[in-house]
Write an enzyme that holds these catalytic residues in place. Structure first.
Site: not given
Length: 349
Positions: A138-139
């Protein structure tokens, strides 16, 4: 031997304004109170413009299967990745054949052979170049990716390159899921980008990676999710995330700095992943930072949206290309786990 950030390169798909995205696609999918909520979220997202490899105003993929989305991922991600990597290599004065390791981070598309193999082929990397794929983190994935390539450079004394490439526009959800508030938030924030960073061994000519650190609160793992469904990948984003972040961020950052004899006022460059305006507000409050410290992060959110893993590298690039580049940079990114990652970079002579 240190590893030094010697070059950065980015590639962005065509941009669209937040208002165009709202009026041209999302507005017609809501009615009544749901429309009022969605319009408010879009208006207060902190995003004015973002990029979309697959612009829903022009092409609605919300009813596509995951298989069809993955095929499109390679079509769109390959040229973006090639452009970003080529620019980073040029910026660093490196040839693709010199790389000892090529790492790719992406949570928005999967294929085998993947971006690592296909770009290594197309860009002329040596057949002995090692490859690493970092998926579904993810981020925050750019920072464990940076740690991996930095450790390789330090241990092997050879250049390495990290590419973060995300196409969140491929994962617009079908109408039944789209009215969920968490889906509205994700559809109002996320964007597409590819950013590459090249590292060299040594102490001169860039920013030395001094340390990468992490804290994961597994007791809150259900608050942020990225589920593979038959209709693409679906984001789960609880409004409690900023509260959890506020519990851990100061302790992690102060610990990272203390190990290098530094305190918060010593840092003159902040690259904070803009998961949304509330995330930036929490970081600013907990670290007691002036508005100017997060200007680059808010600027990237405004102009590019939340591009997942490449975002913190877009902010770093903005900081390093400023008229007066910082001496010390702290990079922060957050994602599923809940996980907080931090990196400390020092400008070298």
């Amino acid at each position: 031997m240190a590893s030094v950030v010697a070059g950065l390169g980015s590639a962005l798909p065509p941009s669209v304004t937040q208002q165009e995205m709202w009026e041209g696609f999302f507005a017609r999918h809501y009615s009544g109170s749901a429309r009022a909520v969605a319009e408010r979220i879009f208006a207060h997202s902190g995003v004015t413009r973002r990029q979309a490899a697959v612009n829903p105003v022009l092409e609605d993929v919300s009813d596509w299967s995951t298989e069809r989305r993955m095929r499109r991922y390679l079509v769109e991600a390959l040229p973006l990745g090639k452009e970003a990597v080529s620019r980073a290599l040029t910026d660093a004065g490196l040839d693709a054949a010199e790389l000892g390791l090529f790492a790719v981070c992406s949570c928005t598309g999967y294929a085998t052979p993947g971006l690592d193999i296909l770009l290594a082929r197309d860009l002329g990397m040596a057949d002995t170049t090692q490859r690493l794929m970092v998926g579904h983190m993810g981020c925050y994935a750019a920072l464990p990716g940076l740690a991996a390539v930095s450790d390789f450079v330090t241990a092997r004394g050879r250049p390495a390159l990290l590419l973060c490439a995300e196409l969140t526009s491929l994962h617009i959800q079908p109408a039944p899921a789209r009215t969920d508030t968490q889906q509205i938030v994700s559809h109002a924030l996320f964007s597409d980008a590819a950013v590459a960073v090249a590292l060299r061994p040594g102490e001169a000519g860039g920013y030395a990676v001094r340390e990468v650190a992490a804290v994961t609160d597994t007791s809150t793992s259900e608050l942020m999710t990225w589920e593979v469904t038959d209709a693409g990948f679906r984001m789960g984003l609880s409004p409690q995330v900023p509260q959890v972040l506020s519990t851990h961020v100061r302790r992690m950052v102060e610990g990272l700095l203390a190990r290098h004899g530094l305190r918060l006022p010593d840092v003159d460059g902040w690259a904070v992943h803009p998961g949304g305006p509330r995330i930036l507000d929490v970081v600013q409050r907990e670290l007691e930072l002036p508005d100017v410290a997060l200007a680059a992060s808010r600027g990237v959110l405004d102009e590019h949206g939340n591009c997942s893993s490449p975002t913190v590298l877009l902010i770093l690039d903005r900081l390093l290309r400023a008229p007066a580049p910082p001496q010390w940079v702290v990079m922060l990114a957050f994602g599923p786990g809940l996980t907080l990652y931090g990196a400390l970079l020092q400008r070298s002579a």
